[in-house]
Design a protein around this motif. Structure first.
Motif, mmCIF file in Angstrom:
data_model
loop_
_atom_site.group_PDB
_atom_site.id
_atom_site.type_symbol
_atom_site.label_atom_id
_atom_site.label_comp_id
_atom_site.label_asym_id
_atom_site.label_seq_id
_atom_site.Cartn_x
_atom_site.Cartn_y
_atom_site.Cartn_z
ATOM 1 N N PHE A 128 35.915 31.152 33.374
ATOM 2 C CA PHE A 128 34.505 31.532 33.532
ATOM 3 C C PHE A 128 33.584 30.319 33.413
ATOM 4 O O PHE A 128 33.947 29.290 32.838
ATOM 5 C CB PHE A 128 34.122 32.606 32.500
ATOM 6 C CG PHE A 128 34.326 32.228 31.057
ATOM 7 C CD1 PHE A 128 33.376 31.479 30.371
ATOM 8 C CD2 PHE A 128 35.460 32.640 30.361
ATOM 9 C CE1 PHE A 128 33.548 31.147 29.043
ATOM 10 C CE2 PHE A 128 35.647 32.310 29.023
ATOM 11 C CZ PHE A 128 34.687 31.559 28.357
ATOM 12 N N GLU A 147 29.171 32.905 29.480
ATOM 13 C CA GLU A 147 29.277 34.276 28.974
ATOM 14 C C GLU A 147 27.876 34.842 28.770
ATOM 15 O O GLU A 147 26.957 34.119 28.386
ATOM 16 C CB GLU A 147 30.034 34.298 27.646
ATOM 17 C CG GLU A 147 31.496 33.889 27.800
ATOM 18 C CD GLU A 147 32.273 34.050 26.500
ATOM 19 O OE1 GLU A 147 32.663 35.164 26.166
ATOM 20 O OE2 GLU A 147 32.474 33.024 25.827
ATOM 21 N N HIS A 162 30.285 30.937 22.536
ATOM 22 C CA HIS A 162 31.192 31.200 21.411
ATOM 23 C C HIS A 162 31.885 29.905 21.008
ATOM 24 O O HIS A 162 32.234 29.097 21.858
ATOM 25 C CB HIS A 162 32.253 32.229 21.797
ATOM 26 C CG HIS A 162 31.702 33.602 22.056
ATOM 27 N ND1 HIS A 162 31.161 33.961 23.263
ATOM 28 C CD2 HIS A 162 31.603 34.681 21.250
ATOM 29 C CE1 HIS A 162 30.748 35.224 23.193
ATOM 30 N NE2 HIS A 162 31.004 35.680 21.982
ATOM 31 N N GLY A 168 35.922 31.578 19.033
ATOM 32 C CA GLY A 168 35.921 33.042 19.143
ATOM 33 C C GLY A 168 34.740 33.719 18.460
ATOM 34 O O GLY A 168 34.618 34.935 18.508
HETATM 35 P P1 AMP Z 1 36.743 38.911 22.374
HETATM 36 O O1 AMP Z 1 37.063 39.211 20.952
HETATM 37 O O2 AMP Z 1 37.572 39.662 23.350
HETATM 38 O O3 AMP Z 1 35.274 39.029 22.659
HETATM 39 O O4 AMP Z 1 37.078 37.350 22.574
HETATM 40 C C1 AMP Z 1 36.349 36.335 21.915
HETATM 41 C C2 AMP Z 1 36.093 35.178 22.873
HETATM 42 O O5 AMP Z 1 37.343 34.631 23.364
HETATM 43 C C3 AMP Z 1 35.331 35.568 24.140
HETATM 44 O O6 AMP Z 1 33.952 35.622 23.944
HETATM 45 C C4 AMP Z 1 35.751 34.440 25.085
HETATM 46 O O7 AMP Z 1 35.043 33.246 24.791
HETATM 47 C C5 AMP Z 1 37.210 34.246 24.741
HETATM 48 N N1 AMP Z 1 38.052 35.129 25.590
HETATM 49 C C6 AMP Z 1 38.431 36.393 25.297
HETATM 50 N N2 AMP Z 1 39.172 36.930 26.299
HETATM 51 C C7 AMP Z 1 39.277 35.994 27.249
HETATM 52 C C8 AMP Z 1 39.921 35.946 28.534
HETATM 53 N N3 AMP Z 1 40.644 36.978 29.020
HETATM 54 N N4 AMP Z 1 39.799 34.802 29.245
HETATM 55 C C9 AMP Z 1 39.098 33.755 28.767
HETATM 56 N N5 AMP Z 1 38.485 33.733 27.571
HETATM 57 C C10 AMP Z 1 38.566 34.830 26.802
#
Ligand code: AMP
Length: 356
Positions: free
Chosen positions: A186, A189, A212, A215
């Motif tokens: 990406f 975000e 982020h 995370g």
């Molecule tokens: P989440 O808990 O799913 O929101 O993941 C935390 C962060 O990890 C996200 O805001 C992204 O920066 C990164 N992230 C999560 N899933 C993906 C993915 N499928 N591809 C790339 N980055 C990811």
């Protein structure tokens, strides 16, 4: 459709900083907030009138709590769906239990969103090491293995650079039901933050550009850049389908990746959200106030930006020790959550800066 008059009691499940800020908004509108949480106390204790300590699994205690309040909401979504079912038999739960069931489970959430035509990372359900190996064969690497439930701020996630890491990753998630996601390449975000009233009216806040780190949300900035702005309309159309399908009431946040192919849905939170904290000073009505208005059946307030630009920065761990320097600049609005112990990775507060 009736509204709950000021003076009524709002029950909030969870007693963290989101409950703390919901408590302020409830009090401003003349409501009393009553928290239910397993801890003895927490950030919401300073702003909510009552606190009941009880386990999220204690159906009897939760039912008594539901009987004592006029409407129930939550700031924490990892409550068992069965428990919430019990709650909904004892009172009005907003947003409804169906929304929570979907949003608390990554697999259900992504299946639901793709069913509505939304784009997501390629994903597969993983319930065993064999499933993981098969999913890696299909999705490829890099990929991310995420527990379906109880993950937040990057917890419960393992990144895989090659299929040879499968066994170690499966061990790291301790065999919990998971989803494997292909890595989305990406550019940025962003989130769509909206509120839906009991009459189905939907209002959107401007979408922030979210960054982020490890995370965890670091900053939310508005206005977002041109690429995000161009993708917001498509993302909002999906968000509207989600809330209408669920007959949702309250604030909902959907997180997206902005990619060259358009917006890719990542996850949603059936509640007020960290990427909406800027709305306290940066929008005409905050996410917290509109959430209280929505769940009480009141008309919704304007959501437009209140400044030319806004930036919210999270104060993580020892960042909170900078409070004096932050306050020395009169453009800053400091929010501290009253937490003791600035552990690394812990959200201690945030600071919002308006550009007038
Ligand atoms: P989440 O808990 O799913 O929101 O993941 C935390 C962060 O990890 C996200 O805001 C992204 O920066 C990164 N992230 C999560 N899933 C993906 C993915 N499928 N591809 C790339 N980055 C990811």
């Amino acid at each position: 459709m009736t509204s709950l008059p000021p003076g009524s009691t709002i029950g909030i499940i969870g007693g963290g900083q989101l409950g703390r800020m919901l408590g302020v908004a409830a009090a401003q509108l003349g409501y009393r907030a009553h928290v239910y949480a397993p801890e003895e106390s927490g950030p919401a204790a300073d702003t909510c009138a009552d606190w009941t300590q009880g386990a999220y699994e204690d159906a009897g205690r939760l039912a008594a709590f539901a009987d004592a309040v006029d409407v129930l909401t939550y700031e924490f979504e990892n409550v068992d769906g069965g428990t919430l079912e019990t709650l909904s038999q004892h009172g009005l739960v907003r947003p409804n239990v169906e929304a929570l069931r979907i949003a608390q489970d990554r697999l259900k959430e992504k299946t639901f969103v793709t069913g509505l035509g939304g784009a997501t990372a390629p994903f597969a359900a993983v319930d065993s090491l064999a499933d993981l190996e098969a999913a890696l064969g299909r999705i490829g690497t890099p990929a991310i293995l995420k527990t379906n439930r109880f993950g937040y701020d990057g917890k419960g996630q393992v990144r895989l650079r090659s299929a040879s890491e499968a066994a170690a990753a499966w061990e790291a998630v301790k065999g919990q039901p998971c989803i494997l996601e292909g890595f989305v390449s990406f550019d940025a975000e962003f989130s769509v933050i909206l509120v839906r009233g009991i009459d189905g009216e939907v209002r959107f806040w401007d979408s922030p550009h979210n960054v982020h780190v490890d995370g965890i949300l670091s900053t939310s900035t508005l206005p977002a850049g041109a690429q995000i702005m161009e993708q917001v309309e498509t993302a909002r159309a999906l968000a509207r389908q989600v809330v209408d399908a669920l007959d949702y009431v309250g604030v909902l946040t959907l997180e997206f990746f902005a990619t060259a192919q358009g917006p890719v849905f990542n996850e949603m939170a059936p509640r007020v959200h960290n990427s909406g904290h800027w709305t306290i000073e940066g929008a005409l009505t905050s996410q917290f106030e509109n959430h209280i208005r929505a769940i009480c059946g009141l008309p919704l307030g304007h959501t437009a930006l209140a400044a030319r630009g806004v930036q919210m920065r999270n104060l993580i761990g020892e960042d909170a020790h900078e409070w004096a320097a932050i306050l020395a600049d009169p453009a800053n609005h400091l929010h501290l959550y009253g937490k003791h112990g600035a552990r690394p990775g812990r959200k201690m507060g945030h600071v919002t800066r308006l550009e007038l």
